[in-house]
Each structure stands twice: as C-alpha cells, then as structure tokens.
Enzyme design. Structure first.
Site, short mmCIF file in Angstrom:
data_model
loop_
_atom_site.label_atom_id
_atom_site.label_comp_id
_atom_site.label_asym_id
_atom_site.label_seq_id
_atom_site.Cartn_x
_atom_site.Cartn_y
_atom_site.Cartn_z
N CYS A 238 23.86 52.23 18.22
CA CYS A 238 22.81 51.95 17.62
C CYS A 238 22.49 50.54 16.99
CB CYS A 238 22.80 52.95 16.42
SG CYS A 238 22.90 54.69 16.77
N ARG B 62 26.06 54.89 24.97
CA ARG B 62 24.69 55.21 25.53
C ARG B 62 23.83 54.69 24.54
NH1 ARG B 62 26.47 60.51 25.62
NH2 ARG B 62 24.59 61.10 24.38
N CYS C 101 16.75 55.01 17.28
CA CYS C 101 16.29 53.49 16.85
C CYS C 101 16.08 52.64 17.87
CB CYS C 101 17.48 52.98 15.75
SG CYS C 101 19.15 52.87 16.88
N ASP D 9 9.92 9.27 16.83
CA ASP D 9 8.62 9.69 16.78
C ASP D 9 8.04 9.13 15.22
OD1 ASP D 9 6.42 11.84 17.51
OD2 ASP D 9 6.75 12.24 15.18
#
Length: 489
Positions: free
Chosen positions: A35, A64, A69, A444
C-alpha cells in the site's frame, strides 16, 4: 532491529502523512498486499508490515498492489535523487522504455558500467532490479489506463508496452489476482467518452503550477506552443506521427490532466513519461527545501514558492536552439526570433481532424532542416546563424545528442565545442533538456542580480555561494529567476 528510517516511515504510515506518498510503500505480510502510506484502510500492526523504497521492490518481494489506495496513482518515487548518479540516469532511461526493446546488459553499457554493478546499485538504492522496475512501471501505467479510460484492452496492452495480450493478461492475474477486464468492472470513477486520449498525472505536493505555467507562457514559441488561462498546449511529433497535447489541472487535487490528440496509443506511454519530466512532477520537494532553506535569500523565496519546479523540454534540440537565440537578448526577443524560424522552417502539422488549439499548426524544425537553412532577413546575426547550423549538423552527424545517460560534464564539453556556445548555454540546456538537478548557469545576468539585490555579484562569487545549494542548484536558479522577471533564457 528497526532503523531510524523505519521509525520515520512508521510514524508517517500511522499519520497517513501525504508528504511521504510515493517515497516508500508498505507491505502487509498478513494479506500479501502493498500500500501507499496514505492508504485509508485500517492500519495493520507494526509487526506485520515491511517497508519498501519503491513499488518495484514490494512487487519483487511478492506483494500485490492494493486496490483501495492504488499505488499506481502515487507520485513518482524520488529514488533518482539518491546518491547514485548512475541509478538516477538508469531510472530515466527505463522510464523512457530502455528495457522494452533491450536487455539489462545493453542498459548497463549505455550507462558505462557492468550489468552486475548496475544490478547491485539498483538493489541498494531502489530495492529492486532494473527488470522489476520496468515491469512495475508498465503494470502501473496499464492499471491507470484501465481505470481512467475506455480504451479496449488490446490498446491498453499496446500502450503499456506489453508484447502480447496474453502477456498482459498473465501479468495482471499474477499481480492482482484478477484479469484486466475484471478490474475494469469494479472501477468507481466515471470515464468520459472522447476521441482523444486523456490520462491523469499524479504529482508530488506542494506544486506551484501557476509559476511553472508563467515560465512556459513567456517562452511559448508561436505556432508550436501556447498557454491560455490555466492550460498548456503544444504540437508534438513522435516516430513520424503528429499530435497535439493539452495539460491542465485535473478536477482531482494532486493531479494534472493530459490529453493527447492525433496519435496512436503506442505513443501514449512515451508522451506521459516526457510530460512528467517537462513539468517536473516527481521533484523531491522536501529534500530540495531542506538544502536551499539554509540560505536566507532562498529561504524567503521558498516561503513564497514552496513547490518550485525546473521546467523541462519536450525536445533537446529545440531547447538548444532556443537557448542560442536567448544569448544576450531578452526572453521576449528570443521568443520572437524562435517564432520567425518556426514560421519559415517549421514542419506543417499533419492532423486529419480539428484539435483543441487550431492556432498551433506546425512542428519545430528538425535538425536536418536547420542544418542547411539560410535564416536570412530574420533579425539574426550571421554568427548566431552559424552556431545554430553547426548545432544542427552535430546532431545530424550523431556527434551530439540530448540523452540523459551521458554525464553532464561530457555533455557540456561537447556542446561547448561548437563555436558560439559557452558555459551559460550548456548549463541551461543541461538543466532543462537533461533534467540535471545540479546544473547551474552561474554567468546568467538575472541570477547575478537576483541573489543580492540591488547589487550585482560576479559569476565567481555566485558560483562559490551556490556550492551550499548542491545538488539542487537548478532549483535555486528557478527561485532566483522568479525574482528577476524576463531572465532565464
């Protein structure tokens, strides 16, 4: 024995702290499911959970994905921000499909290491093998298409990079215990029927969309890009096919919505991965803030812009041309010059149907077209024309590319070997095209003015001060450019 990191993860899991979403995953040994830390299900006991640094690591360990969620909708893992530059580059190559048509040995060769060393690095930093990362990436992308689109399963399989529908079905049954069709039957979100392809892009919060959009608005090349209201659109060419993309905030907080018109589903995965980089959706904002906030000048700006992002580039050559045009001129002037080049040398967009931005009717010129373009009467100096031609020829000959596998030093040396390209241009292109988080154009003018306003510091002084901002100097540059409108290429 629990580590300090495990203790932090445990507190985040119990608090369902959204700041950690995507930074680690929770494997529940009693259910065999992994999860997100924000999963709304009842929190399992500490002795029944295992923490993983990535979804791929949890998958490789035999867990798995949770259907509640939905780990596939978590912001991208910031594992690339770890200490291994090789892993960071490897993850970007895998995200671009490097293992779809090749093997780990080929990937390792592109990164300049052995396959054994690459596997070891991935195990150390990601917790999974390169193959597991690629597999989880394809699986998660396909799951999102199942949930969020009405694409036929064959098209979902193709878009996610599976070689066959059988492999696609087998992968889902093994990972979810259900077939793709069964998963679509239980989806809860309504899907709009449309000829275009639309997917949601999760991002790591906080996220300053308005600031990012303003950056693109000022630099949008007429005919190729446009920013209207809260939406970014542009033309795109992928493997000979033409299309138009539209990106805007989704209805659901924490997501952007990307719509692709005119392209086959085979292009969708690559476009989505590129969009994630262009809009810098997976930036580890917590790590960036922790480093940059130590400088008082940047801390104040972080307070006003907590979700700073480094805008990426859809095409490295296009950005390099734009950077050359931006040398010693204003952003507005460079945009005008880019529009003139596109108007004369751009590739007409080949779309049979109307698309969301009819004013965008051209692709940016290819290196082949600009390698021999005269570009006369466009307001460009001859030296600038010669530099663009030389850049285009280097790309056509294969002497220069914008792939993320190359070290930044090597890339900058190649780019600066072209007459008319200096350190500023090389660093700016590395920052946006290579997405190198520590690229920094110290010369720059906008940066030199912004760091200690109203005084202007020297590049040497700025570079010395920026040492404390590593490895996030590119983000520091964006914060400083926010204080100097019109700066930044």
């Amino acid at each position: 024995m629990a580590t300090l990191e495990d203790n932090v993860y445990e507190r985040a899991r119990l608090a369902r702290d959204a700041r950690f979403d995507g930074q680690f995953f929770v494997g529940v040994r009693t259910t065999g499911i992994y999860c997100r830390p924000i999963c709304p299900a009842n929190a399992p006991k500490r002795e029944n959970v295992t923490f993983f640094p990535s979804a791929a690591a949890a998958s490789e360990a035999g867990f798995r994905p949770c259907l509640r969620c939905r780990p596939e909708t978590a912001p991208g893992s910031p594992a690339w921000s770890g200490t291994s530059t090789t892993v960071r580059r490897g993850l970007r190559l895998i995200a671009g499909g490097a293992l779809d048509d090749g093997d780990v040995e080929t990937l390792a060769a592109r990164l300049g290491v052995t396959s054994r060393h690459l596997r070891r690095l991935f195990t150390e930093h990601v917790g999974a093998s390169p193959r597991a990362v690629a597999h989880t990436q394809r699986l998660h992308f396909a799951k999102r298409l199942i949930d969020e689109t009405s694409l036929p399963m064959r098209d979902v399989s193709v878009a996610a990079g599976y070689g066959s529908v059988r492999r696609f079905n087998d992968a889902f049954k093994k990972s979810y215990g259900r077939s793709p069709r069964d998963l679509r039957k239980v989806r809860k979100e309504p899907v709009l029927e449309d000829s275009a392809l639309t997917v949601r892009l999760p991002y790591r919060q906080p996220f300053s969309w308005d600031a990012l959009l303003a950056f693109f608005r000022d630099r949008a090349t007429p005919g190729v890009e446009a920013v209207h209201d809260d939406c970014y659109t542009r033309t795109l060419g992928v493997d000979g096919a033409h299309g138009v993309i539209k990106v805007a905030p989704a209805d659901t907080p924490g997501f952007l919505s990307l719509t692709l018109t005119g392209m086959a589903t085979t292009s969708l995965f690559g476009v989505v991965q590129r969009a994630r980089e262009v809009f810098d959706l997976d930036a580890p904002v917590g790590d960036i803030h922790a480093v940059l906030a130590s400088d008082a000048a940047l801390a104040d700006r972080l307070g006003r812009l907590p979700g700073v992002r480094v805008p990426g580039a859809w095409d490295g050559f296009e950005l390099a041309v734009r950077a050359i045009l931006g040398q010693q001129v204003s952003v507005a002037a460079a945009t005008t010059l880019a529009g003139r080049i596109v108007c004369r040398y751009g590739v007409p967009l080949a779309l049979s149907d109307e698309h969301p931005a009819d004013s965008l009717r051209v692709l940016f010129p290819t290196p082949e077209r600009l390698a021999r373009a005269r570009m006369n009467g466009m307001g460009l100096t001859q030296s600038r024309i010669d530099t663009i031609r030389a850049l285009a020829r280097a790309v056509v000959r294969g002497e220069l590319d914008f792939g993320c596998a190359q070290p930044i030093g090597e890339f900058c040396r190649k780019l600066q070997s072209i007459k008319g390209i200096g350190d500023w241009t090389a660093q700016y292109v590395a920052m946006r095209a290579l997405k190198h988080p520590d690229a920094f154009p110290a010369s720059d003018l906008g940066l030199m003015k912004a760091i200690d306003m109203p005084r202007r510091v020297s590049p040497t002084t700025l570079r010395a001060r920026a040492e404390a901002w590593r490895p996030w100097r590119a983000y520091a540059a964006l914060l400083l450019w926010q204080a100097a409108p019109g700066a930044g290429g």
